[in-house]
Design an enzyme around this catalytic site. Sequence first.
Site, mmCIF file in Angstrom:
data_model
loop_
_atom_site.group_PDB
_atom_site.id
_atom_site.type_symbol
_atom_site.label_atom_id
_atom_site.label_comp_id
_atom_site.label_asym_id
_atom_site.label_seq_id
_atom_site.Cartn_x
_atom_site.Cartn_y
_atom_site.Cartn_z
ATOM 1 N N CYS A 146 2.666 -2.830 2.072
ATOM 2 C CA CYS A 146 3.177 -1.474 1.880
ATOM 3 C C CYS A 146 3.130 -1.133 0.401
ATOM 4 C CB CYS A 146 4.614 -1.359 2.393
ATOM 5 S SG CYS A 146 5.349 0.277 2.109
ATOM 6 N N ARG A 189 -6.020 0.936 8.953
ATOM 7 C CA ARG A 189 -5.025 1.773 8.261
ATOM 8 C C ARG A 189 -4.185 0.947 7.303
ATOM 9 N NH1 ARG A 189 0.369 1.991 7.188
ATOM 10 N NH2 ARG A 189 0.786 1.213 9.296
ATOM 11 N N ASP A 190 -3.344 0.101 7.823
ATOM 12 C CA ASP A 190 -2.425 -0.686 6.998
ATOM 13 C C ASP A 190 -3.183 -1.587 6.042
ATOM 14 O OD1 ASP A 190 -0.176 -1.896 5.984
ATOM 15 O OD2 ASP A 190 0.665 -2.446 7.911
#
Length: 325
Positions: A241, A14-15
């Site tokens: 992010c 995911r990240d």
Amino acid sequence: MADESVLISEVGPRDGLQSVGAIMPTAAKLRWLDALHASGLREIEVGSFVPARLLPQMADVADVVAHALTLRGLTVLALVPNVRGAAAAIAAGVHKLTIPVSASAAHSLANVRKTREQMIDEVRLIVRLRDEQAPHVKIEAGIATAFGCTIQGLVAEDDVIRMAREVVAVGADESGLSDTTGYANPAQVKRLFARLRAEIGDKAGAAHMHNTRGLGLANCLAAYEAGVRTFDASQGGLGGCPYAPGASGNVVTEDLVFMFEAMGVSTGIDLERLIAAREALKAGLPGETVYGMTPEAGLTKGFRYADGRRPEHEAAGMAIAGIVQ
């Protein structure tokens, strides 16, 4: 420390994948998941339920979840930013939802397009949905930008603790702290996790650290000394992010596992198999840089796992990457 153990939660699918430009084909994701699971990882965040137009890397998340659910003993996690995402994740059958709740007012607006107060309300709605449809599903509302923000700058520690207290008050099962931007230092990590545990007790969740400034492992060790026993990490150090400029690099799973096992703290993970899983990652993202000191240097001579096991291949001075290729 032989009786000590920690849980390593792999967040690369995911990240890691949401932070790179290339899109890993679904079949390659499934092979990577199989390899990660074969190494002994028992908790993996396999994707996020967000609109494909925003994160095309996650467009196949339902298919990835379906495959992950076939892997014996694996806790399947997915990130959800809102009720719509939570409903889709619950329908797909995930075991645990992770909700990003930012302590930074500026990052909250950039990341999920909601104020911090609106995100508390969103957590409340997700908890209500979970209680009605899938009460067995766990919810972690992790506090993002807990140690600083690339947009806002300093984030007040009182704000971090208040947000954690509020998400637990509206029904989240746990709340951990995330160094979304790679700003944290060990003294700060130890202090803030100590405060978190004092405020919410056993509902204090995972440490999610980035290695942006080379302090990822040191910060994980500080969190461990503060009582944390669950740690997020990403194979090859992939991650960051999209809404926190410059916040590259999660803690490398391989290096984190080596650190704990060398300390006598069990992770339940086979390092050689974990490092072999890098090949599946690299095959799915050809040309993407992956990081990690342990895969390059190899295990130390005489290395033993926390439970006393010897590595399957003992070759002093040889990099494990050379053994498994």
